[in-house]
Design an enzyme around this catalytic site. Structure first.
Site, PDB file in Angstrom:
ATOM      1  N   THR A 119       0.871  -1.420   0.249  1.00 21.73           N
ATOM      2  CA  THR A 119      -0.163  -0.311   0.233  1.00 21.73           C
ATOM      3  C   THR A 119       0.845   1.073  -0.260  1.00 21.73           C
ATOM      4  O   THR A 119       2.045   1.444   0.291  1.00 21.73           O
ATOM      5  CB  THR A 119      -0.738  -0.084   1.297  1.00 21.73           C
ATOM      6  OG1 THR A 119      -1.695   1.363   1.482  1.00 21.73           O
ATOM      7  CG2 THR A 119      -0.447  -0.046   2.578  1.00 21.73           C
ATOM      8  N   TYR A 143      -1.182  -0.239  10.366  1.00 22.06           N
ATOM      9  CA  TYR A 143      -2.200  -0.373   9.057  1.00 22.06           C
ATOM     10  C   TYR A 143      -0.843  -0.206   8.189  1.00 22.06           C
ATOM     11  O   TYR A 143       0.031  -1.148   7.724  1.00 22.06           O
ATOM     12  CB  TYR A 143      -3.204   0.003   8.282  1.00 22.06           C
ATOM     13  CG  TYR A 143      -3.203  -0.789   6.874  1.00 22.06           C
ATOM     14  CD1 TYR A 143      -3.253  -1.776   6.441  1.00 22.06           C
ATOM     15  CD2 TYR A 143      -2.801   0.497   6.199  1.00 22.06           C
ATOM     16  CE1 TYR A 143      -3.089  -2.306   5.371  1.00 22.06           C
ATOM     17  CE2 TYR A 143      -3.155   0.239   5.061  1.00 22.06           C
ATOM     18  CZ  TYR A 143      -3.396  -1.548   3.945  1.00 22.06           C
ATOM     19  OH  TYR A 143      -3.884  -1.910   3.010  1.00 22.06           O
TER      20      TYR A 143
END
Length: 330
Positions: A119, A143
């Site tokens: 990501t 995250y």
């Protein structure tokens, strides 16, 4: 022609299921391994489904022994940024410890090729835009940090043991299979495109815009929305890159074109044929004004380029969500 199995961990989820479709179109058999905590069994249409948790190394080993995949594509992760702030340990348990479990099972079976779903959250707040793969990696939430730790693990495995990987750093995944066979379904839903479409369909009271005073062309945040089928295409190309002996690499996946939140809402309103309620609120902590990818390296290494624009993204997503509404009504 012999069957080439590819193990797709987390393949019952949104991007995983679209990647299975792409792999099947390339002649592979995608074997899905998923605990269905966020995935959907009905999205598994192009190969077998094996139920199991990524942290269960014995179950992984048994599935790998049965199917003997040539490569692994790894999507299995907790992804909700807000939840990662509330429960960091759970994210490290699933995303980091789970990945280590998968890597150990793979190595035990002699598999040394993996495509990793990463990501742009590994970069943190942008220093330069568009963001290149060389951009500093300073994640601002657990995250993003969990994904960065896995990237670092993979780099060490390549450096010291020749375990090759393609790391794919997504920007904003959106859209759905144009034929409406699979699409985006999260609970809770946190992504902008489905939230706006659900508001336009009357399934939500409205859409909230966080911040209208950013230094952008219309005051709202700019994001790089990339069609899920373009993401899936990149994964298919990454698998072929590794099977052909390609080197480990980390690549951005985005269009290189930014869309403001207002522009996205206008596209959804155009698709729906009518306006819908929009609430304008203050800025949200941690939101960067602009997040746009430099995707030149993915073009160079994989021969990949996005084929879908914002209109295509919104149209395919609308088709999926409106179709779900019709199915529910029937």
């Amino acid at each position: 022609m012999p069957v080439t199995n590819v193990l797709v961990v987390g393949g019952a989820g949104y991007i995983g299921s679209h990647t299975c479709l792409n792999l099947a179109e390339r002649g592979f058999t995608p074997v899905v391994y998923d605990n269905l905590s966020n995935g959907h069994a009905e999205f598994v249409k192009w190969g077998p489904l094996e139920h199991g948790d990524i942290r269960d190394r014995q179950r992984l080993a048994a599935v790998i022994e049965t199917y003997r995949p040539q490569a692994i594509v790894h999507f299995a992760a907790l992804i909700e940024v807000g939840e990662s702030v509330k429960a960091p340990a759970a994210f490290f348990d699933n995303n980091v410890a789970g990945t280590l479990s998968l890597l150990l099972a793979a190595q035990q079976a002699g598999i040394d090729k993996l495509v990793f779903s990463s990501t742009c959250a590994t970069y943190g707040l942008p220093v330069d835009v568009p963001m290149r793969e060389t951009h500093p990696q300073n994640p601002i939430n657990p995250y993003g940090r969990s994904k960065l730790i896995v990237e670092q693990m993979l780099a060490d495995l390549d450096r010291h043991q020749g375990f090759r990987s393609v790391v794919l750093r997504y920007f904003n995944a959106a859209g759905a299979d144009p034929e409406g066979r699979i699409g985006e379904r999260h609970s809770p839903e946190t992504h902008a495109v489905p939230l706006a479409i659900e508001a336009a369909l009357g399934r939500r009271a409205g859409f909230s815009v966080f911040g209208t005073d950013y230094d952008t062309r219309d005051g709202t945040c700019v994001r790089d929305f990339i069609h899920v089928c373009d993401l899936a295409d990149a994964h298919g190309r990454a698998v072929e890159h590794l099977l052909k002996g390609g080197d480990s690499v980390a690549l951005n996946l985005g269009t290189g074109t930014g869309t403001t939140v207002r522009e996205l809402l206008a596209a959804v309103a155009h698709q729906s044929g009518k306006p819908f309620p929009v609430r304008y609120e203050g800025r949200r902590a941690g939101d960067a004004p602009v997040l746009v990818a430099d995707n030149a390296q993915a073009r160079d290494v994989l021969g990949w380029s996005p084929r879908h624009d914002l209109e295509s993204i919104v149209a395919s997503a609308w088709n999926w969500h409106a179709g779900a509404d019709r199915a529910a009504a029937e």
